[in-house]
Design an enzyme around this catalytic site. Structure first.
Site, mmCIF file in Angstrom:
data_model
loop_
_atom_site.group_PDB
_atom_site.id
_atom_site.type_symbol
_atom_site.label_atom_id
_atom_site.label_comp_id
_atom_site.label_asym_id
_atom_site.label_seq_id
_atom_site.Cartn_x
_atom_site.Cartn_y
_atom_site.Cartn_z
ATOM 1 N N ASP A 157 45.183 11.212 -31.344
ATOM 2 C CA ASP A 157 45.077 10.526 -30.045
ATOM 3 C C ASP A 157 46.274 10.713 -29.104
ATOM 4 O O ASP A 157 46.740 9.730 -28.492
ATOM 5 C CB ASP A 157 44.824 9.018 -30.270
ATOM 6 C CG ASP A 157 43.522 8.734 -30.984
ATOM 7 O OD1 ASP A 157 42.824 9.674 -31.391
ATOM 8 O OD2 ASP A 157 43.191 7.529 -31.158
ATOM 9 N N ASP A 199 40.296 9.664 -28.953
ATOM 10 C CA ASP A 199 39.632 8.385 -28.715
ATOM 11 C C ASP A 199 38.684 8.617 -27.531
ATOM 12 O O ASP A 199 39.107 9.136 -26.482
ATOM 13 C CB ASP A 199 40.716 7.353 -28.369
ATOM 14 C CG ASP A 199 40.385 5.939 -28.790
ATOM 15 O OD1 ASP A 199 39.752 5.750 -29.861
ATOM 16 O OD2 ASP A 199 40.770 5.001 -28.049
ATOM 17 N N HIS A 204 35.626 6.757 -25.651
ATOM 18 C CA HIS A 204 34.786 5.569 -25.520
ATOM 19 C C HIS A 204 33.792 5.679 -24.364
ATOM 20 O O HIS A 204 34.094 6.289 -23.338
ATOM 21 C CB HIS A 204 35.659 4.340 -25.256
ATOM 22 C CG HIS A 204 36.594 3.991 -26.376
ATOM 23 N ND1 HIS A 204 36.187 3.860 -27.681
ATOM 24 C CD2 HIS A 204 37.931 3.741 -26.376
ATOM 25 C CE1 HIS A 204 37.231 3.536 -28.432
ATOM 26 N NE2 HIS A 204 38.296 3.466 -27.678
ATOM 27 N N HIS A 242 40.179 2.026 -21.727
ATOM 28 C CA HIS A 242 41.020 3.206 -21.987
ATOM 29 C C HIS A 242 40.171 4.330 -22.580
ATOM 30 O O HIS A 242 39.131 4.068 -23.195
ATOM 31 C CB HIS A 242 42.158 2.858 -22.969
ATOM 32 C CG HIS A 242 41.653 2.513 -24.332
ATOM 33 N ND1 HIS A 242 41.167 1.262 -24.642
ATOM 34 C CD2 HIS A 242 41.513 3.260 -25.460
ATOM 35 C CE1 HIS A 242 40.755 1.254 -25.896
ATOM 36 N NE2 HIS A 242 40.943 2.459 -26.419
ATOM 37 N N LYS A 279 35.977 10.187 -31.471
ATOM 38 C CA LYS A 279 35.625 8.969 -32.214
ATOM 39 C C LYS A 279 35.615 7.788 -31.259
ATOM 40 O O LYS A 279 36.280 7.817 -30.229
ATOM 41 C CB LYS A 279 36.660 8.724 -33.319
ATOM 42 C CG LYS A 279 38.051 8.532 -32.738
ATOM 43 C CD LYS A 279 39.103 8.408 -33.792
ATOM 44 C CE LYS A 279 40.475 8.251 -33.174
ATOM 45 N NZ LYS A 279 40.632 7.019 -32.382
ATOM 46 N N CYS A 301 45.505 3.725 -34.720
ATOM 47 C CA CYS A 301 44.740 4.910 -35.138
ATOM 48 C C CYS A 301 45.471 5.771 -36.160
ATOM 49 O O CYS A 301 44.840 6.342 -37.049
ATOM 50 C CB CYS A 301 44.310 5.696 -33.914
ATOM 51 S SG CYS A 301 43.115 4.740 -32.935
HETATM 52 C C1 VGL Z 1 44.169 3.236 -30.275
HETATM 53 C C2 VGL Z 1 43.928 1.073 -29.604
HETATM 54 C C3 VGL Z 1 42.675 1.326 -29.115
HETATM 55 C C4 VGL Z 1 45.023 4.281 -30.924
HETATM 56 C C5 VGL Z 1 42.903 3.514 -29.805
HETATM 57 O O1 VGL Z 1 44.823 5.480 -30.648
HETATM 58 O O2 VGL Z 1 45.898 3.895 -31.731
HETATM 59 N N1 VGL Z 1 44.665 2.009 -30.181
HETATM 60 N N2 VGL Z 1 42.177 2.560 -29.229
HETATM 61 ZN ZN ZN Z 2 40.350 3.037 -28.283
#
Ligand code: VGL
Ligand code: ZN
Length: 206
Positions: free
Chosen positions: A10, A48, A50, A83, A108, A153
């Protein structure tokens, strides 16, 4: 290194300076990750990814704020700012990260009803991403993990890698945490260590 992969977790604009879910000093991992990439023959990134209406977003819950906890299908979920919405600038992998050696990107968190911190499983630990099969197909036995964020993550990915049977290393200086509470990254590292993840520094990787 033989049968070994680097997993870059990420490293996306929304987790960097000025991003929607900015990780303090998050940008500092990029030159470190760029430098260690020569040591690896297989490099995989997670992203990440979404939907705009993902239930991990506080904006999707009328009576809640960022940082509140809700129950998503029986799983405790902290609420985040919006995000890494798919196909937006925030979800793009950082331009400064060398991506020429990344062979595969695992997205993901695309199911709006459940979060997916780990690169291997959604948070219910049931639905698998392609990552485990991909690594097995390439005969990977050892994974080195770096990226963002240490306390979410990165931790979930490392713990799942270990539980799936990979020899798992965390590259400590190539990770940074969200640290909603100041000690969260340290606690995450302790938890990974307790699970058998080996903690190393980037300059000790041969
Ligand atoms: C993450 C919070 C929400 C991460 C992803 O990549 O650690 N943290 N989504
Ligand atoms: Zn996230």
């Amino acid at each position: 290194m033989k049968n070994t992969a680097l997993l870059i977790v990420d490293v996306q604009n929304d987790f960097l300076a000025g991003g929607a879910l900015e990780v303090k000093y998050g940008d500092s991992v990029i030159p470190i990750i760029n430098k260690i990439q020569d040591k690896f023959d297989l490099i995989i990134a997670t992203q990440d990814w979404h939907t705009y209406d993902h239930k991990s977003f506080a904006s999707q819950h009328k009576n809640n704020n960022i940082g509140d906890f809700v129950n998503l299908k029986g799983i405790k979920q902290i609420l985040w700012p919006d995000h890494c919405v798919e196909n937006t600038f925030g979800s793009e992998i950082a331009l400064n990260l060398n991506q020429s050696k990344i062979e595969k990107v695992i997205q993901k968190g695309n199911n709006p009803n459940i979060d997916s911190y780990s690169g291997f499983f959604e948070n219910d630990k049931k639905t698998k991403t392609e990552l485990d099969d991909y690594l097995k197909d390439k005969e990977i036995e050892t994974v080195y993990i770096c990226g963002l964020a240490t306390d979410y993550c990165v931790k979930f990915t490392a713990n799942d890698a270990k539980s799936l049977g990979y020899k798992t290393y965390l590259i400590e200086d190539a990770c940074k945490g969200v640290n909603i509470s100041t000690a969260d990254s340290e606690l995450a590292i302790d938890e990974m260590k307790d699970n058998g993840v080996v903690i190393v520094k980037s300059n000790s990787i041969n």
